[in-house]
Write a protein that holds these residues in place. Structure first.
Motif, PDB file in Angstrom:
ATOM      1  N   ARG A  26       0.829  -1.216   0.000  1.00 18.33           N
ATOM      2  CA  ARG A  26       0.000   0.000   0.000  1.00 18.33           C
ATOM      3  C   ARG A  26       0.861   1.261   0.000  1.00 18.33           C
ATOM      4  N   ASN A  27       2.088   1.151   0.524  1.00 17.52           N
ATOM      5  CA  ASN A  27       2.982   2.308   0.573  1.00 17.52           C
ATOM      6  C   ASN A  27       3.922   2.386  -0.626  1.00 17.52           C
ATOM      7  N   SER A  28       3.821   1.444  -1.561  1.00 22.50           N
ATOM      8  CA  SER A  28       4.771   1.411  -2.674  1.00 22.50           C
ATOM      9  C   SER A  28       4.055   1.231  -4.006  1.00 22.50           C
ATOM     10  N   LEU A  29       3.979   2.297  -4.783  1.00 28.05           N
ATOM     11  CA  LEU A  29       3.362   2.202  -6.102  1.00 28.05           C
ATOM     12  C   LEU A  29       4.181   1.317  -7.027  1.00 28.05           C
ATOM     13  N   TYR A  53      13.703  -5.396 -20.022  1.00 25.40           N
ATOM     14  CA  TYR A  53      13.401  -4.191 -20.788  1.00 25.40           C
ATOM     15  C   TYR A  53      11.905  -3.868 -20.749  1.00 25.40           C
ATOM     16  N   THR A  54      11.072  -4.895 -20.891  1.00 26.05           N
ATOM     17  CA  THR A  54       9.621  -4.678 -20.896  1.00 26.05           C
ATOM     18  C   THR A  54       9.145  -4.118 -19.565  1.00 26.05           C
ATOM     19  N   ILE A  55       9.639  -4.701 -18.476  1.00 24.17           N
ATOM     20  CA  ILE A  55       9.237  -4.221 -17.146  1.00 24.17           C
ATOM     21  C   ILE A  55       9.749  -2.805 -16.918  1.00 24.17           C
ATOM     22  N   GLY A  56      10.946  -2.533 -17.390  1.00 22.98           N
ATOM     23  CA  GLY A  56      11.506  -1.193 -17.219  1.00 22.98           C
ATOM     24  C   GLY A  56      10.663  -0.133 -17.886  1.00 22.98           C
ATOM     25  N   THR A  57      10.208  -0.400 -19.119  1.00 23.80           N
ATOM     26  CA  THR A  57       9.421   0.606 -19.852  1.00 23.80           C
ATOM     27  C   THR A  57       7.969   0.650 -19.382  1.00 23.80           C
ATOM     28  N   GLU A  58       7.380  -0.520 -19.081  1.00 24.83           N
ATOM     29  CA  GLU A  58       5.959  -0.571 -18.749  1.00 24.83           C
ATOM     30  C   GLU A  58       5.658  -0.242 -17.291  1.00 24.83           C
ATOM     31  N   VAL A  59       6.579  -0.611 -16.381  1.00 24.90           N
ATOM     32  CA  VAL A  59       6.327  -0.424 -14.944  1.00 24.90           C
ATOM     33  C   VAL A  59       7.085   0.773 -14.390  1.00 24.90           C
ATOM     34  N   LEU A  60       8.368   0.894 -14.759  1.00 24.98           N
ATOM     35  CA  LEU A  60       9.200   1.946 -14.165  1.00 24.98           C
ATOM     36  C   LEU A  60       9.236   3.220 -14.998  1.00 24.98           C
ATOM     37  N   GLY A  61       8.578   3.204 -16.154  1.00 27.66           N
ATOM     38  CA  GLY A  61       8.513   4.424 -16.956  1.00 27.66           C
ATOM     39  C   GLY A  61       9.800   4.776 -17.663  1.00 27.66           C
ATOM     40  N   LYS A  62      10.637   3.779 -17.962  1.00 27.61           N
ATOM     41  CA  LYS A  62      11.884   4.045 -18.689  1.00 27.61           C
ATOM     42  C   LYS A  62      11.568   4.463 -20.127  1.00 27.61           C
ATOM     43  N   LYS A  63      12.468   5.263 -20.673  1.00 26.15           N
ATOM     44  CA  LYS A  63      12.289   5.700 -22.054  1.00 26.15           C
ATOM     45  C   LYS A  63      12.539   4.537 -23.010  1.00 26.15           C
ATOM     46  N   VAL A  64      11.840   4.541 -24.131  1.00 27.97           N
ATOM     47  CA  VAL A  64      12.038   3.514 -25.157  1.00 27.97           C
ATOM     48  C   VAL A  64      13.488   3.550 -25.619  1.00 27.97           C
ATOM     49  N   GLY A  65      14.097   2.358 -25.657  1.00 27.57           N
ATOM     50  CA  GLY A  65      15.484   2.268 -26.090  1.00 27.57           C
ATOM     51  C   GLY A  65      16.500   2.284 -24.970  1.00 27.57           C
ATOM     52  N   TYR A  66      16.049   2.355 -23.714  1.00 30.11           N
ATOM     53  CA  TYR A  66      17.011   2.388 -22.610  1.00 30.11           C
ATOM     54  C   TYR A  66      17.763   1.058 -22.527  1.00 30.11           C
ATOM     55  N   ASP A  67      18.961   1.087 -21.945  1.00 32.08           N
ATOM     56  CA  ASP A  67      19.822  -0.090 -21.875  1.00 32.08           C
ATOM     57  C   ASP A  67      19.715  -0.740 -20.499  1.00 32.08           C
ATOM     58  N   PRO A  68      19.038  -1.885 -20.362  1.00 36.33           N
ATOM     59  CA  PRO A  68      18.905  -2.534 -19.058  1.00 36.33           C
ATOM     60  C   PRO A  68      20.226  -3.046 -18.506  1.00 36.33           C
ATOM     61  N   GLN A  69      21.224  -3.245 -19.358  1.00 44.19           N
ATOM     62  CA  GLN A  69      22.520  -3.708 -18.856  1.00 44.19           C
ATOM     63  C   GLN A  69      23.222  -2.629 -18.034  1.00 44.19           C
ATOM     64  N   GLY A  70      22.982  -1.382 -18.386  1.00 45.46           N
ATOM     65  CA  GLY A  70      23.607  -0.290 -17.659  1.00 45.46           C
ATOM     66  C   GLY A  70      22.721   0.323 -16.590  1.00 45.46           C
ATOM     67  N   ASP A  71      21.531  -0.222 -16.437  1.00 43.98           N
ATOM     68  CA  ASP A  71      20.563   0.313 -15.475  1.00 43.98           C
ATOM     69  C   ASP A  71      19.968  -0.860 -14.699  1.00 43.98           C
ATOM     70  N   LYS A 186      12.172  14.099  -8.223  1.00 39.83           N
ATOM     71  CA  LYS A 186      10.868  13.454  -8.110  1.00 39.83           C
ATOM     72  C   LYS A 186      10.877  12.094  -8.791  1.00 39.83           C
ATOM     73  N   ASN A 187      11.443  12.044 -10.008  1.00 44.44           N
ATOM     74  CA  ASN A 187      11.499  10.779 -10.728  1.00 44.44           C
ATOM     75  C   ASN A 187      12.507   9.823 -10.098  1.00 44.44           C
ATOM     76  N   ALA A 188      13.585  10.371  -9.547  1.00 43.60           N
ATOM     77  CA  ALA A 188      14.542   9.514  -8.847  1.00 43.60           C
ATOM     78  C   ALA A 188      13.880   8.863  -7.640  1.00 43.60           C
ATOM     79  N   GLY A 189      13.050   9.641  -6.919  1.00 44.50           N
ATOM     80  CA  GLY A 189      12.344   9.096  -5.769  1.00 44.50           C
ATOM     81  C   GLY A 189      11.400   7.981  -6.170  1.00 44.50           C
ATOM     82  N   LYS A 190      10.702   8.173  -7.294  1.00 50.88           N
ATOM     83  CA  LYS A 190       9.784   7.134  -7.781  1.00 50.88           C
ATOM     84  C   LYS A 190      10.548   5.884  -8.188  1.00 50.88           C
ATOM     85  N   LEU A 191      11.666   6.085  -8.898  1.00 54.27           N
ATOM     86  CA  LEU A 191      12.427   4.947  -9.393  1.00 54.27           C
ATOM     87  C   LEU A 191      13.044   4.149  -8.246  1.00 54.27           C
TER      88      LEU A 191
END
Length: 527
Positions: A26-29, A53-71, A186-191
């Motif tokens: 309940r405390n964590s979106l 990659y899918t979870i990063g873009t769909e859940v965490l709001g990552k930009k299309v094309g982001y590199d999951p190996q470096g993030d 703000k986005n860092a806090g969400k991430l």
């Protein structure tokens, strides 16, 4: 293609709803969104698409094309999700019949029928959620030397805050990766899924550096604390400056006397015992020490009993329950026990066994032993606290009071002074401890000054210390009138000798206070 599971889709959705009602979710979106996404995708037959990659873009709001190996943010939150699921099934979900898990190495959930006691699930998982703090790299640093200093400062703050069992601290390695993603706070806090962000800046001009540290509430972006440190630039080369700043920041923020819990206590009234929420143990502690009366005591006692029943492995809850018993004993409130001090000691010892870093437990035991007049045990528990790798400033003041009352005046005085200098939000009995100290040293002006600062929070001890100090200062009229007020509030069956000896274990201090009070008694009433 429709997949078949050992339990029905209806059961899975019902179980998901139960899990998402768990306080941590309940405390964590982010954790809520993560779990819902992987379950819904699996039930829809798209489990093969559950990649990082899918979870990063769909859940965490990552930009299309982001590199999951470096993030590593998806992997970080997946680890947190597995841990919280384990906590749920160790606590409120212990008797659930449907098990939802996410095995390591995959993001695809597994659904199964669950035995009453599933193997591999720990009995010690905490079901009490804590505020989460992330230390975010300082901003706008161009000088490489300043960057290196800031990184060292942030890493040490993060490490030292990790010693406080009241907080959940995200590793600096995880939060430092935010520096390479050009995210606003703000986005860092969400991430990071952090309740609070600690960050700052460093400015350099000529031979001076100005270091600003800020604590921000992530969701609202409200600045709730900041401090400025200005030093010679030459000091950046050593560890002394870093240690000084870290010591001050950690003691302003960490522990139950820190700004995070003071802010939380302002906004959250005491709830019914059946509605235990995120940090009720901490909030109750503030109500106990700031508004001491019997109805509040009874309400708080009920809350703390329910808290440890709700989670028997919540060490801080046991420590504060013990301190509640001590407070009730001191004020003469009925805890409906034959020996509340013995129960306080049991609670404090249980808290230490569960988590030796729960510093409130040392204060609980120190105070309980003091009221039992067990000087050896009191000094021993304080010595054990001193061995901890990081000592909470607020607890230092409480144990400093215990040392003064036990007759170790100089050591107790040092702890009390350091505590008050770092954090001015302290309890009335710290003032009494300083008044005891100065009275024992024959410094009666100072003893009277600290007695005045009690400000009615314990009228009995304020009047005792003021009457004794006035008497020794030769202020006869003030001494007599104060003693008369004292006499009027004393119970008929209690003498001042009994009160002075209730927890003051220094015979010389008790004797000197007794003599001064007898001198203040102009009508020669027996003390």
């Amino acid at each position: 293609m429709s997949l078949s599971f050992p339990v029905s889709n209806t059961q899975i959705i019902s179980q998901l709803e139960k899990i998402l009602d768990f306080q941590v979710f309940r405390n964590s979106l982010i954790l809520t969104g993560f779990l819902k996404f992987v379950i819904e995708e699996t039930l829809a037959g798209r489990a093969k698409d559950l990649k990082e990659y899918t979870i990063g873009t769909e859940v965490l709001g990552k930009k299309v094309g982001y590199d999951p190996q470096g993030d590593a943010s998806v992997r970080i939150h997946a680890g947190r999700l597995r841990k919280v699921l384990q906590e749920y099934y160790s606590g409120p979900g212990k008797l659930d019949s449907v098990l939802i898990s996410i095995p390591k190495g995959t993001y695809v959930p597994v659904f199964s029928q669950k035995d009453p006691e599933p193997p591999g699930f720990s009995e010690t998982g905490s079901t009490i959620s804590k505020p989460t703090l992330a230390v975010v790299p300082f901003q706008d640093l161009e000088d490489e030397g300043l960057k290196a200093f800031a990184d060292g400062l942030c890493e040490q703050i993060c490490s030292d805050l990790g010693f406080f069992s009241e907080l959940s601290v995200i590793s600096y390695f995880s939060s430092r990766r935010m520096a390479f993603q050009e995210l606003d706070l703000k986005n860092a806090g969400k991430l990071l899924d952090a309740t609070y962000l600690l960050t700052g800046s460093i400015q350099s001009k000529n031979d001076r550096v100005r270091i600003r540290v800020q604590l921000i509430q992530s969701a609202s972006q409200k600045l709730i604390w900041s401090n400025l440190y200005e030093r010679e630039k030459s000091e950046l080369g050593g560890f002394a400056l870093q240690d000084d700043i870290v010591h001050h920041v950690v003691n302003q923020i960490g522990g139950t006397h820190g700004i995070i819990f003071r802010e939380g206590a302002k906004a959250n009234p005491i709830r019914p015992a059946v509605d235990i929420k995120v940090y009720d143990a901490i909030h109750w502690y503030y109500y106990l020490v700031n508004d001491v009366n019997e109805p509040t005591f009874r309400k708080g006692l009920e809350i703390m009993k329910s808290t440890v029943n709700f989670d028997p492995n919540y060490a801080l809850g046991w420590a504060i329950l013990g301190e509640t018993y001590v407070a009730g004993y001191f004020y003469g409130f009925d805890a409906m026990l034959d020996d509340p001090l013995r129960e306080a000691i049991r609670c404090g010892q249980k808290a230490i066994k569960l988590d030796p870093m729960t510093q409130h437990s040392y204060q609980t035991l120190g105070l309980a032993y003091l009221f039992q007049r067990k000087k050896k045990e009191c000094l021993q528990i304080i010595a054990e606290w001193e061995k901890l790798p990081h000592r909470a400033n607020g607890i230092a003041g409480g144990l400093g009071f215990c040392l003064i009352a036990a007759g170790d005046f100089e050591k107790g005085y040092r702890l009390l002074c350091e505590s008050i200098q770092i954090n001015p939000y302290y309890q009335w009995w710290f003032n009494a401890g300083l008044s005891f100290y100065h009275f024992a040293k024959g410094e009666y002006d100072d003893a009277q000054y600290w007695a005045e600062k009690i400000q009615g929070q314990s009228l009995l001890w304020e009047l005792i210390l003021k009457a004794a100090s006035y008497s020794q200062l030769g202020q006869t009229s003030s001494a007599q009138s104060t003693y008369l007020q004292l006499k009027n509030i004393l119970p008929d069956s209690v003498t001042l000798d009994q009160i002075l000896g209730s927890f003051l274990l220094s015979e010389s201090l008790v004797e000197e206070l007794g003599k001064a009070l007898k001198k203040a008694n102009s009508v020669n009433t027996m003390v």
